[in-house]
Design a protein around this motif. Structure first.
Motif, short mmCIF file in Angstrom:
data_model
loop_
_atom_site.label_atom_id
_atom_site.label_comp_id
_atom_site.label_asym_id
_atom_site.label_seq_id
_atom_site.Cartn_x
_atom_site.Cartn_y
_atom_site.Cartn_z
N ARG A 249 0.84 -1.21 0.00
CA ARG A 249 0.00 0.00 0.00
C ARG A 249 0.87 1.26 0.00
N ALA A 250 1.93 1.25 0.80
CA ALA A 250 2.80 2.43 0.84
C ALA A 250 3.40 2.70 -0.53
N ALA A 251 3.81 1.66 -1.23
CA ALA A 251 4.41 1.84 -2.55
C ALA A 251 3.39 2.38 -3.54
N ALA A 252 2.18 1.84 -3.50
CA ALA A 252 1.13 2.30 -4.42
C ALA A 252 0.79 3.76 -4.16
N ARG A 253 0.67 4.13 -2.89
CA ARG A 253 0.32 5.51 -2.56
C ARG A 253 1.47 6.47 -2.89
N CYS A 254 2.72 6.03 -2.70
CA CYS A 254 3.85 6.89 -3.02
C CYS A 254 3.96 7.12 -4.53
N ALA A 255 3.69 6.08 -5.31
CA ALA A 255 3.73 6.25 -6.77
C ALA A 255 2.66 7.24 -7.22
N ALA A 256 1.45 7.06 -6.72
CA ALA A 256 0.38 7.99 -7.09
C ALA A 256 0.66 9.39 -6.56
N GLY A 257 1.12 9.47 -5.30
CA GLY A 257 1.36 10.77 -4.68
C GLY A 257 2.56 11.51 -5.23
N GLY A 258 3.48 10.78 -5.83
CA GLY A 258 4.67 11.42 -6.39
C GLY A 258 4.54 11.81 -7.85
N PHE A 259 3.72 11.06 -8.61
CA PHE A 259 3.72 11.23 -10.06
C PHE A 259 2.41 11.75 -10.65
N ALA A 260 1.31 11.73 -9.89
CA ALA A 260 0.06 12.25 -10.43
C ALA A 260 0.24 13.70 -10.86
N TYR A 261 -0.34 14.03 -12.00
CA TYR A 261 -0.21 15.35 -12.60
C TYR A 261 1.26 15.76 -12.74
N ALA A 262 2.09 14.77 -13.05
CA ALA A 262 3.52 15.00 -13.28
C ALA A 262 4.20 15.68 -12.09
N GLY A 263 3.70 15.40 -10.89
CA GLY A 263 4.33 15.94 -9.69
C GLY A 263 4.17 17.43 -9.49
N GLN A 264 3.27 18.05 -10.25
CA GLN A 264 3.09 19.51 -10.17
C GLN A 264 2.07 19.87 -9.08
N VAL A 265 2.36 19.40 -7.88
CA VAL A 265 1.50 19.61 -6.71
C VAL A 265 2.43 19.97 -5.56
N CYS A 266 2.09 21.00 -4.80
CA CYS A 266 3.00 21.46 -3.76
C CYS A 266 3.20 20.43 -2.65
N ILE A 267 2.28 19.47 -2.51
CA ILE A 267 2.43 18.42 -1.51
C ILE A 267 2.72 17.08 -2.17
N SER A 268 3.19 17.10 -3.42
CA SER A 268 3.57 15.87 -4.11
C SER A 268 4.71 15.18 -3.36
N VAL A 269 4.67 13.86 -3.31
CA VAL A 269 5.75 13.10 -2.68
C VAL A 269 7.04 13.34 -3.46
N PRO B 73 -3.21 14.15 -21.81
CA PRO B 73 -4.13 14.43 -20.70
C PRO B 73 -5.59 14.16 -21.04
N PHE B 74 -5.93 14.06 -22.32
CA PHE B 74 -7.31 13.77 -22.70
C PHE B 74 -7.61 12.28 -22.72
N ASP B 75 -6.61 11.44 -22.46
CA ASP B 75 -6.81 10.01 -22.35
C ASP B 75 -7.21 9.70 -20.90
N ALA B 76 -8.34 9.07 -20.71
CA ALA B 76 -8.85 8.80 -19.36
C ALA B 76 -7.92 7.89 -18.56
N ARG B 77 -7.01 7.18 -19.22
CA ARG B 77 -6.08 6.28 -18.52
C ARG B 77 -4.83 7.01 -18.03
N THR B 78 -4.66 8.26 -18.41
CA THR B 78 -3.43 9.00 -18.08
C THR B 78 -3.47 9.53 -16.65
N THR B 79 -2.36 9.32 -15.94
CA THR B 79 -2.14 9.91 -14.62
C THR B 79 -1.04 10.96 -14.68
N VAL B 80 -0.03 10.69 -15.51
CA VAL B 80 1.14 11.56 -15.62
C VAL B 80 1.08 12.28 -16.97
#
Length: 483
Positions: free
Chosen positions: A274-294, A323-330
């Motif tokens: 779970r920690a690995a899954a959350r860190c991947a999502a928290g670090g890379f979602a929206y290409a890490g352009q979040v002030c609280i990104s991991v 970004p218009f692909d619904a499968r895209t996270t990054v």
């Protein structure tokens, strides 16, 4: 048809002589054009905000709550347009943009409810002989005055909502300057406000200048920062700009939500998958352009190798690209300069001995999710805010030293700790120098009703509807002699 984002100035849509292009981060093509306010238009907006203040603060809580609820409904009704605009102008993947619309609507809904119950307190003052002749004092919150709200590109709708909704709830007019890269969602928010005005209560009309949205160059925005008609400045963006604005905003209440290089501690007893899954999502979602990104992950040495394998597996599952692909996270970085900077920081770390375990490649403005090991504390990828899809992995042997490593940062926004040990959790909560500690969760998580903000270089004040309302208000106390 190409969109043109005009100025919403004192209740009318206004054009200017300076019209600038908005480029789509993913394709590089022109996405829209935005009118830029000049000095005279900014002065008109400031005068309109000052004129609207007495009327807005005099409105009943019912009228303000009704306005905010109507705006929440308006955002929901225009969901598809807002999602498309965020994907086009900000490069935000549509799945994440859809979540942002929901969050913004919820922010306005929360403000509609808080407007009804935001009051004060009764304070008994007859606690000694000198107070026996006085009735209990009443202390209540009163709006400070017009708010200047400056927002970034990465959450172009919800971060605007977090300033606009609390201000309207307390009765403070808002002058909103959106980010130049993605002003479209703020323009749509102004349209939603305009529609809400038309459906309002005829007995209590909302002043049209209660919300104004002006795209403008920085020198024009500076006029508002220093103008005495503005009572409060609320800024979200880089630390360098935020602290400079604080120095210019003499005599104003200033709220700053700035950057971070958020850390996660993964102890040996953690739920590693779970920690690995959350860190991947928290670090890379929206290409890490979040002030609280991991950005920094500190893993106990007993489980560091296994965690690294799990993190790489989760990272490989993330959709990367359009970004218009619904499968895209990054998706893409906001512009070529941002992508250039991120790659230069990776290259600098490699030269100094860091190892790229995965990623580090680029296609257009899209940088593949990147994991670095063998880093040093003084590398930019560790000690600065990278604001890109990069995380660094470090190992530790002693939990106390891991806490010290987190605190060594000049930032202090949020941090995460994965462990089942009540003792270690208590130690982390007590010692970590951050605005929030997330237990068995990554620091990229934020609930829109919670107090949110940082310490040290990460800012001043707190967002979250109720807490922003306090920043935009001042206490007023009434003491009555009863004879």
């Amino acid at each position: 048809m190409e969109r043109r984002h005009r100025l919403w100035l004192d209740g009318s849509w206004t054009e200017s002589r300076d019209v600038r292009e908005i480029r789509a981060p993913y394709t590089g093509r022109r996405a829209a054009r935005a009118d830029q306010a000049d000095a005279s238009q900014m002065r008109r907006a400031l005068a309109a905000a000052a004129g609207a203040f007495p009327r807005l603060r005099a409105l009943s809580r019912h009228a303000r709550s009704r306005l905010l609820a109507a705006m929440a409904a308006g955002l929901q009704a225009r969901r598809a347009e807002l999602v498309e605009m965020m994907a086009l102008e900000a490069g935000k993947p549509v799945a994440l943009a859809d979540v942002e619309v929901s969050r913004a609507a919820a922010t306005f809904t929360a403000a509609a409810e808080e407007a009804k119950r935001y009051g004060g307190e009764v304070i008994p003052i007859d606690i000694d002989p000198s107070g026996r002749a006085f009735a209990p004092a009443v202390s209540y919150w009163a709006p400070r005055g017009p708010l200047l709200a400056i927002t970034p590109f990465n959450f172009p709708l919800n971060l605007a909502a977090h300033k606009v909704a609390p201000a309207l709830a307390v009765g403070a007019p808002v002058l909103l300057k959106p980010a130049p890269q993605a002003p479209g969602p703020a323009t749509l928010l102004a349209q939603v406000f305009e529609s809400a005005l038309r459906s309002g209560d005829a007995q209590e009309p909302i002043p049209a200048a209660a919300l104004q949205v002006l795209n403008c160059p920085n020198d024009v925005a500076s006029l508002a920062v220093t103008d005495p008609k503005i009572a409060t400045l609320s800024f979200t963006g880089s630390a360098a700009v935020g602290w400079r604005l604080q120095g210019q905003a003499v005599g104003k209440k200033v709220a700053l939500e700035l950057g971070g290089n958020a850390a996660v501690i993964v102890h040996r007893d953690a739920d590693l998958p779970r920690a690995a899954a959350r860190c991947a999502a928290g670090g890379f979602a929206y290409a890490g352009q979040v002030c609280i990104s991991v950005q920094r992950i500190l893993v106990h040495e007993d489980v560091s190798a296994r965690f690294c394998r799990l993190l790489l597996r989760e990272t490989a599952r993330l959709g990367v690209g359009d970004p218009f692909d619904a499968r895209t996270t990054v998706g893409p970085l906001i512009d070529p300069a941002a992508a250039d900077r991120v790659l230069s920081w990776i290259a600098e770390a490699k030269i100094r001995g860091a190892r790229v375990v995965t990623g580090g490649t680029r296609k257009g403005n899209v940088i593949a999710p990147t994991v670095l090991t063998r880093v040093r504390p003084d590398m930019k990828v560790v000690c600065e805010e990278i604001f890109g899809p990069v995380v660094v992995l470090e190992s530790y042997s002693d939990f106390g030293l891991a806490l010290e490593a987190v605190n060594a940062s000049r930032y202090g926004l949020q941090a995460g700790v994965f462990t089942d040990s009540a003792r270690l959790i208590a130690e982390a909560v007590s010692r970590l120098e951050v605005g929030a500690v997330l237990v068995n969760e990554v620091p990229a998580y934020r609930a829109d009703v919670m107090p949110y903000g940082g310490v040290k270089a990460s800012g001043l004040g707190r967002e979250g509807v109720r807490y922003a309302m306090e920043d935009y208000s001042e206490r007023r106390t009434v003491v009555t002699w009863r004879g």
